[in-house]
Design an enzyme around this catalytic site. Sequence first.
Site, mmCIF file in Angstrom:
data_model
loop_
_atom_site.group_PDB
_atom_site.id
_atom_site.type_symbol
_atom_site.label_atom_id
_atom_site.label_comp_id
_atom_site.label_asym_id
_atom_site.label_seq_id
_atom_site.Cartn_x
_atom_site.Cartn_y
_atom_site.Cartn_z
ATOM 1 N N ARG A 166 -4.926 1.614 -0.488
ATOM 2 C CA ARG A 166 -4.949 0.165 -0.299
ATOM 3 C C ARG A 166 -4.806 -0.616 -1.596
ATOM 4 N NH1 ARG A 166 -9.754 -3.695 2.343
ATOM 5 N NH2 ARG A 166 -8.387 -5.451 2.810
ATOM 6 N N CYS A 198 0.825 -1.185 0.000
ATOM 7 C CA CYS A 198 0.000 0.000 0.000
ATOM 8 C C CYS A 198 0.866 1.243 0.000
ATOM 9 C CB CYS A 198 -0.902 0.008 1.238
ATOM 10 S SG CYS A 198 -1.857 -1.500 1.459
ATOM 11 N N GLY A 209 3.242 -3.043 3.458
ATOM 12 C CA GLY A 209 4.061 -4.241 3.491
ATOM 13 C C GLY A 209 3.288 -5.480 3.865
ATOM 14 N N GLY A 230 13.611 -13.387 -7.033
ATOM 15 C CA GLY A 230 14.867 -13.982 -6.575
ATOM 16 C C GLY A 230 15.924 -12.960 -6.220
#
Length: 598
Positions: free
Chosen positions: A48, A2, A75, A357
Amino acid sequence: MCGIAGIIADNAEHYQQELKRMTDALAHRGPDGAHAEFYGKAALGHRRLSIIDLSENGKQPMLSSTRNECIVLNGEIYGYQAIRERYNNYPYQGGSDTEVILAMYQQNKENLIHDLPGMFAFAIWDEEKHELFCARDRFGEKPFFYATGPNNEFVFASEIKSILASGLIRPEVNPEALSHYLQYGYVSTYQSIYKNIHTLPPAHQLIWKDGRFSVSRYYSLPARDRVISLSDAREEFTHLLKKAVQKQLVADVEVGSFLSGGLDSSSIVALVADFLPDQTTISFGYDHKESELKYAKEIADRYKTNHIEIHEQKKDLATSLLQVTPFLDEPFADRSFIPHYEICRAAAQNLTVVLSGDAGDELFGGYNFYQIENQLRNHFSYKNIIAQFGLKMYQKLKQTSFITQKNIAHENILDFHQNFVRNTFSRQEKNKLGIAENYQQPYSFVPDPDSLNDIMRIDLEKFVPGNMMVKSDRMAMANSLEVRTPFLDVDFAEFCIGLPEQLKLDNSRDKIILRDSMQSYWTDTIRNRHKQGFGMSVESWFEEENLMKLSDDLLKDKSQKIFDYIDFTETQKFLTKDHKHWNLLQLSLWAYNNQSVL
């Protein structure tokens, strides 16, 4: 994932318009909703992107059960379900990870941060204490900026553009940040490009109370190497990585994976297959002979993924730069941000969350220059004055090797790493451009200048949050996409950081621990691969007519804003279609994009 924003000030409800402008500036980070909460001294806003608890119970700003606390979070808290069970006395109203932080805060206040995993930047307003508690995750995956307004307002947000949108801050360019950018190609994670807009560094917390605030470190990297055999390390490595991947697959929407066909992303995709048999993978490649798409397809075929290939033709790079660079807010010279934007844009058409990765090279010793540094360390003694003198005399008679030349030029491998490998403009070149300031970022430990592991630790504290995570966050959020990084799971990362150097690389092999642990998950071709980038050079980009026209418009016109900060005449000497030229072009684009506020 967000966007967060807030203003802490007397009569905070009077700042409704300022807060709305701030959250509107973050709409790309959260297109699914915009909300705000107001207390007497606190105005909190949120955009949001719905991923966990899609109901109204997951809405932010989120009030605690007593309504004395209010949080805005950017997060994800991985493994939050287990944390929720430990804090089962709290009267939960929904199923989000955000509410778990409120439960932890009610019981432990600021000490909650030591037990909080994941990637995050958050702020909690405590109405009873009239105090704001803010924190940023350990590896800098999520951003947090703050500034002080003309009436001592404390203003914070996920991005600089949001703070500027408040209208409360007139930015002043930071010469130290310019210096760091010219040297390394990005702004330090301890600074912003503006000296009156600050960034909360990774692994730090901030507490505001009574018009003052303090910043402190809450976490440091493991500073000592473990004693462990390869066989024992392999077992724990695989266990911790599987656990990290499993935790990061939790979402109420589909989770996909980026797949380059390299060792790192192939490992993530292989482990995801243990938990999601029908995963989606996304690969990006320019259409040229060095494209990595064929390698990615091998892994996709092996694990029968729903594979999406993005074939990018060489196109008008100048147009792409003008479109993408405004999302960065600061000068940024990593030339992979354009392809990263494109793969995020394509992924967002099908997904909201992807695994990446990133950070494997820093954890496992994957860069070629780590091997060069290993050879440098053992080739000659830096500290032997007689050897130094003899080498200099020998060099006059016969051309010496690259390793020998670099050994003469630098005091140790740390000096070589910082001032050659990770360097664009030297101190002398910066001085010629009119930038006399120098900035050295602090570290959480005192590095041994001859330790490869400490060089990797420095990259984890400097390059990863300042460059890699900036690119990942800004390019993903520009497309309303959440990117998760399993290698930065705190348990897995700590284990890898502490592994002895010989389990990571030697003079002939890289990523030893990864190769030994994961080789059975790869195809033969992948197993024998070495690191490869996107394959397009800066020199080839400058062959584009439109890019050169953009460069001329920005760097050969004395009236451009960039020349308020660097010398015009000296700049012309560096326009040689190479990395220095690219670095200056990105700096001029930043000044051009932000000329209305500079």
